[in-house]
Design a protein around this motif. Structure first.
Motif, PDB file in Angstrom:
ATOM      1  N   ALA A  22       0.838  -1.130  -0.072  1.00  0.00           N
ATOM      2  CA  ALA A  22       0.010   0.085  -0.019  1.00  0.00           C
ATOM      3  C   ALA A  22       0.860   1.414   0.109  1.00  0.00           C
ATOM      4  O   ALA A  22       0.525   2.225  -0.545  1.00  0.00           O
ATOM      5  CB  ALA A  22      -0.856   0.001   1.264  1.00  0.00           C
ATOM      6  N   LYS A  23       2.151   1.041   0.458  1.00  0.00           N
ATOM      7  CA  LYS A  23       2.908   2.278   0.585  1.00  0.00           C
ATOM      8  C   LYS A  23       3.614   2.876  -0.675  1.00  0.00           C
ATOM      9  O   LYS A  23       3.595   3.914  -0.898  1.00  0.00           O
ATOM     10  CB  LYS A  23       3.957   1.940   1.582  1.00  0.00           C
ATOM     11  CG  LYS A  23       3.620   1.842   3.066  1.00  0.00           C
ATOM     12  CD  LYS A  23       4.852   1.786   4.024  1.00  0.00           C
ATOM     13  CE  LYS A  23       4.414   1.711   5.198  1.00  0.00           C
ATOM     14  NZ  LYS A  23       5.397   1.436   6.188  1.00  0.00           N
ATOM     15  N   ARG A  24       3.625   1.723  -1.634  1.00  0.00           N
ATOM     16  CA  ARG A  24       4.241   2.115  -3.054  1.00  0.00           C
ATOM     17  C   ARG A  24       3.188   2.429  -3.890  1.00  0.00           C
ATOM     18  O   ARG A  24       3.781   3.312  -4.965  1.00  0.00           O
ATOM     19  CB  ARG A  24       5.048   0.947  -3.337  1.00  0.00           C
ATOM     20  CG  ARG A  24       6.241   0.713  -2.791  1.00  0.00           C
ATOM     21  CD  ARG A  24       6.961  -0.623  -3.164  1.00  0.00           C
ATOM     22  NE  ARG A  24       8.394  -0.518  -3.387  1.00  0.00           N
ATOM     23  CZ  ARG A  24       9.125  -1.318  -3.871  1.00  0.00           C
ATOM     24  NH1 ARG A  24       8.648  -2.385  -4.530  1.00  0.00           N
ATOM     25  NH2 ARG A  24      10.480  -1.195  -3.760  1.00  0.00           N
ATOM     26  N   LEU A  25       2.197   2.139  -3.817  1.00  0.00           N
ATOM     27  CA  LEU A  25       1.104   2.508  -4.792  1.00  0.00           C
ATOM     28  C   LEU A  25       0.965   3.959  -5.430  1.00  0.00           C
ATOM     29  O   LEU A  25       1.287   4.409  -6.441  1.00  0.00           O
ATOM     30  CB  LEU A  25      -0.256   1.730  -4.637  1.00  0.00           C
ATOM     31  CG  LEU A  25      -0.123   0.288  -4.734  1.00  0.00           C
ATOM     32  CD1 LEU A  25      -1.655  -0.154  -4.051  1.00  0.00           C
ATOM     33  CD2 LEU A  25       0.228  -0.186  -5.963  1.00  0.00           C
ATOM     34  N   PRO A  26       0.870   4.986  -4.057  1.00  0.00           N
ATOM     35  CA  PRO A  26       0.609   6.256  -4.333  1.00  0.00           C
ATOM     36  C   PRO A  26       1.950   6.727  -5.189  1.00  0.00           C
ATOM     37  O   PRO A  26       1.776   7.513  -6.093  1.00  0.00           O
ATOM     38  CB  PRO A  26       0.418   6.901  -3.212  1.00  0.00           C
ATOM     39  CG  PRO A  26       0.074   5.977  -2.333  1.00  0.00           C
ATOM     40  CD  PRO A  26       0.888   4.612  -2.637  1.00  0.00           C
ATOM     41  N   ASP A  27       3.257   6.405  -4.900  1.00  0.00           N
ATOM     42  CA  ASP A  27       4.255   6.771  -5.768  1.00  0.00           C
ATOM     43  C   ASP A  27       4.376   6.313  -7.263  1.00  0.00           C
ATOM     44  O   ASP A  27       4.792   6.848  -7.954  1.00  0.00           O
ATOM     45  CB  ASP A  27       5.634   6.174  -4.985  1.00  0.00           C
ATOM     46  CG  ASP A  27       5.650   6.911  -3.481  1.00  0.00           C
ATOM     47  OD1 ASP A  27       5.324   7.962  -3.429  1.00  0.00           O
ATOM     48  OD2 ASP A  27       6.299   6.218  -2.766  1.00  0.00           O
ATOM     49  N   ALA A  29       1.532   5.440  -8.854  1.00  0.00           N
ATOM     50  CA  ALA A  29       0.680   6.168  -9.272  1.00  0.00           C
ATOM     51  C   ALA A  29       1.106   7.689 -10.130  1.00  0.00           C
ATOM     52  O   ALA A  29       0.894   8.184 -10.999  1.00  0.00           O
ATOM     53  CB  ALA A  29      -0.697   6.150  -8.851  1.00  0.00           C
ATOM     54  N   ARG A  30       1.933   8.366  -9.124  1.00  0.00           N
ATOM     55  CA  ARG A  30       2.392   9.589  -9.101  1.00  0.00           C
ATOM     56  C   ARG A  30       3.515   9.628 -10.403  1.00  0.00           C
ATOM     57  O   ARG A  30       3.398  10.386 -11.186  1.00  0.00           O
ATOM     58  CB  ARG A  30       3.131  10.209  -8.082  1.00  0.00           C
ATOM     59  CG  ARG A  30       3.153  11.658  -7.904  1.00  0.00           C
ATOM     60  CD  ARG A  30       3.457  12.212  -6.523  1.00  0.00           C
ATOM     61  NE  ARG A  30       2.685  11.626  -5.466  1.00  0.00           N
ATOM     62  CZ  ARG A  30       2.927  11.051  -4.637  1.00  0.00           C
ATOM     63  NH1 ARG A  30       4.221  10.690  -4.360  1.00  0.00           N
ATOM     64  NH2 ARG A  30       2.019  10.725  -3.627  1.00  0.00           N
ATOM     65  N   SER A  31       4.477   8.651 -10.618  1.00  0.00           N
ATOM     66  CA  SER A  31       5.310   8.481 -11.325  1.00  0.00           C
ATOM     67  C   SER A  31       4.691   8.094 -12.704  1.00  0.00           C
ATOM     68  O   SER A  31       5.161   8.693 -13.852  1.00  0.00           O
ATOM     69  CB  SER A  31       6.303   7.533 -10.892  1.00  0.00           C
ATOM     70  OG  SER A  31       5.933   6.085 -10.973  1.00  0.00           O
TER      71      SER A  31
END
Length: 111
Positions: A22-27, A29-31
């Motif tokens: 869950a911690k890596r998903l926003p990063d 999506a942003r990239s």
């Protein structure tokens, strides 16, 4: 009947969350969003470059200078440079042959 059901999407989301966390998903999506913006900007630039290239090509063809004949001295300059380099190489080979190799010096010092 073979269409994508809502529970298929739920299972797919769960698998992605488990794999990436869950911690890596926003990063991630942003990239991906940044990459898409860059891609769109580059495709717009390429389309604009084609138009500009056509305009500058027309201008460049009108302004071509008259062809000049190459100077015959260019080949003689290159010949002189080659001769100088060959002479320097020969001098280095003579110096290398005149000085004993480090292995030979070690043997002389040992005896």
């Amino acid at each position: 009947m073979n269409a994508l059901q809502p529970w298929h999407i739920i299972i797919l989301v769960l698998v992605v969350v488990l794999l990436f966390g869950a911690k890596r998903l926003p990063d991630a999506a942003r990239s991906i969003g940044k990459s898409m913006k860059i891609f769109k900007a580059e495709t717009k630039d390429m389309a604009g470059d084609k138009d500009k290239a056509a305009e500058t090509e027309e201008v460049e063809t009108k302004q071509l200078p008259q062809a000049t004949t190459p100077a015959p001295a260019a080949s003689t300059v290159q010949d002189k440079q080659v001769a100088d380099l060959q002479r320097q190489l020969d001098e280095l080979k003579k110096q290398q042959a005149a000085t004993p190799a480090p292995a030979e010096q070690a043997q002389k010092n040992a005896s």
